[in-house]
Design an enzyme around this catalytic site. Sequence first.
Site, PDB file in Angstrom:
ATOM      1  N   ARG A   1     109.124  32.366  29.699  1.00  0.00           N
ATOM      2  CA  ARG A   1     109.719  31.687  30.843  1.00  0.00           C
ATOM      3  C   ARG A   1     111.243  31.582  30.672  1.00  0.00           C
ATOM      4  O   ARG A   1     111.787  31.846  29.597  1.00  0.00           O
ATOM      5  CB  ARG A   1     109.110  30.286  30.994  1.00  0.00           C
ATOM      6  CG  ARG A   1     107.671  30.271  31.427  1.00  0.00           C
ATOM      7  CD  ARG A   1     107.070  28.877  31.361  1.00  0.00           C
ATOM      8  NE  ARG A   1     106.864  28.411  29.994  1.00  0.00           N
ATOM      9  CZ  ARG A   1     106.376  27.225  29.658  1.00  0.00           C
ATOM     10  NH1 ARG A   1     106.057  26.361  30.607  1.00  0.00           N
ATOM     11  NH2 ARG A   1     106.216  26.901  28.394  1.00  0.00           N
TER      12      ARG A   1
ATOM     13  N   LYS B   1     111.510  25.185  26.933  1.00  0.00           N
ATOM     14  CA  LYS B   1     110.910  24.549  25.765  1.00  0.00           C
ATOM     15  C   LYS B   1     111.952  23.775  24.959  1.00  0.00           C
ATOM     16  O   LYS B   1     113.157  23.962  25.116  1.00  0.00           O
ATOM     17  CB  LYS B   1     110.247  25.595  24.865  1.00  0.00           C
ATOM     18  CG  LYS B   1     109.031  26.243  25.501  1.00  0.00           C
ATOM     19  CD  LYS B   1     107.984  25.235  25.941  1.00  0.00           C
ATOM     20  CE  LYS B   1     107.302  24.536  24.782  1.00  0.00           C
ATOM     21  NZ  LYS B   1     106.313  23.535  25.237  1.00  0.00           N
TER      22      LYS B   1
ATOM     23  N   TYR C   1     111.951  20.437  28.478  1.00  0.00           N
ATOM     24  CA  TYR C   1     110.828  19.752  27.841  1.00  0.00           C
ATOM     25  C   TYR C   1     111.209  19.446  26.397  1.00  0.00           C
ATOM     26  O   TYR C   1     111.793  20.296  25.713  1.00  0.00           O
ATOM     27  CB  TYR C   1     109.571  20.626  27.848  1.00  0.00           C
ATOM     28  CG  TYR C   1     108.929  20.804  29.204  1.00  0.00           C
ATOM     29  CD1 TYR C   1     108.380  19.720  29.872  1.00  0.00           C
ATOM     30  CD2 TYR C   1     108.849  22.054  29.802  1.00  0.00           C
ATOM     31  CE1 TYR C   1     107.782  19.875  31.114  1.00  0.00           C
ATOM     32  CE2 TYR C   1     108.248  22.222  31.041  1.00  0.00           C
ATOM     33  CZ  TYR C   1     107.721  21.125  31.694  1.00  0.00           C
ATOM     34  OH  TYR C   1     107.128  21.278  32.923  1.00  0.00           O
TER      35      TYR C   1
ATOM     36  N   HIS D   1     109.031  16.751  24.241  1.00  0.00           N
ATOM     37  CA  HIS D   1     107.822  16.381  23.498  1.00  0.00           C
ATOM     38  C   HIS D   1     108.184  15.883  22.099  1.00  0.00           C
ATOM     39  O   HIS D   1     107.745  16.424  21.085  1.00  0.00           O
ATOM     40  CB  HIS D   1     106.863  17.577  23.420  1.00  0.00           C
ATOM     41  CG  HIS D   1     106.426  18.096  24.752  1.00  0.00           C
ATOM     42  ND1 HIS D   1     105.631  17.357  25.614  1.00  0.00           N
ATOM     43  CD2 HIS D   1     106.689  19.277  25.388  1.00  0.00           C
ATOM     44  CE1 HIS D   1     105.411  18.072  26.718  1.00  0.00           C
ATOM     45  NE2 HIS D   1     106.041  19.224  26.611  1.00  0.00           N
TER      46      HIS D   1
ATOM     47  N   GLU E   1     109.314  15.960  30.764  1.00  0.00           N
ATOM     48  CA  GLU E   1     107.955  15.409  30.790  1.00  0.00           C
ATOM     49  C   GLU E   1     107.891  13.917  31.038  1.00  0.00           C
ATOM     50  O   GLU E   1     106.796  13.379  31.272  1.00  0.00           O
ATOM     51  CB  GLU E   1     107.207  15.756  29.492  1.00  0.00           C
ATOM     52  CG  GLU E   1     107.683  15.035  28.247  1.00  0.00           C
ATOM     53  CD  GLU E   1     108.803  15.774  27.531  1.00  0.00           C
ATOM     54  OE1 GLU E   1     109.097  15.406  26.374  1.00  0.00           O
ATOM     55  OE2 GLU E   1     109.386  16.717  28.109  1.00  0.00           O
TER      56      GLU E   1
ATOM     57  N   ALA F   1     100.756  26.242  22.067  1.00  0.00           N
ATOM     58  CA  ALA F   1     101.622  25.134  22.471  1.00  0.00           C
ATOM     59  C   ALA F   1     102.417  25.407  23.744  1.00  0.00           C
ATOM     60  O   ALA F   1     103.041  24.489  24.279  1.00  0.00           O
ATOM     61  CB  ALA F   1     102.587  24.786  21.331  1.00  0.00           C
ATOM     62  N   ASN F   2     102.419  26.630  24.218  1.00  0.00           N
ATOM     63  CA  ASN F   2     103.124  26.927  25.473  1.00  0.00           C
ATOM     64  C   ASN F   2     102.244  27.820  26.339  1.00  0.00           C
ATOM     65  O   ASN F   2     102.614  28.927  26.709  1.00  0.00           O
ATOM     66  CB  ASN F   2     104.490  27.569  25.213  1.00  0.00           C
ATOM     67  CG  ASN F   2     104.400  28.867  24.408  1.00  0.00           C
ATOM     68  OD1 ASN F   2     103.483  29.052  23.614  1.00  0.00           O
ATOM     69  ND2 ASN F   2     105.339  29.768  24.616  1.00  0.00           N
TER      70      ASN F   2
END
Length: 371
Positions: free
Chosen positions: A15, A75, A94, A96, A118, A299-300
């Site tokens: 992405r 990410k 993101y 996390h 998120e 994880a993605n």
Amino acid sequence: MKIGCPTEIKPQEFRVGLTPEAVREAAAHGHEVLVQAGAGLGAGFPDQDYRAAGARILPDAAAIFAEADMIVKVKEPQAGERAMLRRGQVLFTYLHLAPDPAQTRELLESGVTAIAYETVTDGRGGLPLLAPMSEVAGRLAPQVGAWTLQKANGGSGVLLGGVPGVRPGNVVVIGGGVVGAAAARVAVGMGANVTVLDRSVPRLSELDDVFMGRLTTQYATQAAIADLLPGADMVIGAVLVPGAAAPKLVTRAQLRLMKPGSVLVDVAIDQGGCFETSHPTTHQDPVFEVDGIMHYCVANMPGAVARTSTRALGNATLPFVLALADKGWRRALSEDAHLRAGLATHEGALASAPVAAAQGLDWQAPEALIG
């Protein structure tokens, strides 16, 4: 403002943070957009599309991070990227952070103003920047789980939809939110027997109405999960506690309850995973086995369908990118409580209570940090 979009470097992450359409919008607002050469190729966007939209193409990530006032990614920044962040710069992506102390520490040390997709909220209590990727991951979960169930991939050899004269497979979805509902929709469409567990009775009622008896809903308790595990061919972990580490809902001891070759798909792995035996994997090496149970913990997951995912994420993030660029981060956060909820770090201070709780750190309210 100079808006920078580097190439994603997490393994098999295809992405990109900005589409050419987003670049055109930002340029129309008077901002300069810097895109790393090749950043969009994985999602099907060549450099010439970005140039035509008004971007300036830079050769490497170092140039992007050095020039940009705001970095827009997909990410969480990897270690090498975190080393290039600086005080006075905005990072919008993101993050996390709850299960990732190293990233938290290095973001704090950099002094960057980091805003996490998120935890941005909306007026309906939703998470608008997480929802599109949750939708994608949820729809992918039964697909990748069905692939893992194939005998050649270590699974039990069960076809989810069955065939005439042979019962279909049983899918248990833990969590009835965006991920869970999307996973249930696809699993039902594949012909599986589906049970969705959640702790919100109103949500279970909604799902019951939407699916009109094509799945079973059940209130989520540890006893209910344990009762369902022996018959499950696939368990999809779809729980979310915004900004916090995911709760562990299936223990290693409980794997003994399951049939050999059954599959766990942990969509919560970005937040630490909801199965005790989970650990992050990649698209290149997605599956591992513990006590005879196959685990899919990429994880993605949305990165596997990068073009669809990039467009869906870009539709959601663009209004916030423009607000941050047009107004500056301080005014944008001051005027929008929902965007302010995304503030994670600022000039060495942590702004997230769930992350602080997960890592035993001090934190300050975003309102106090932005002044």
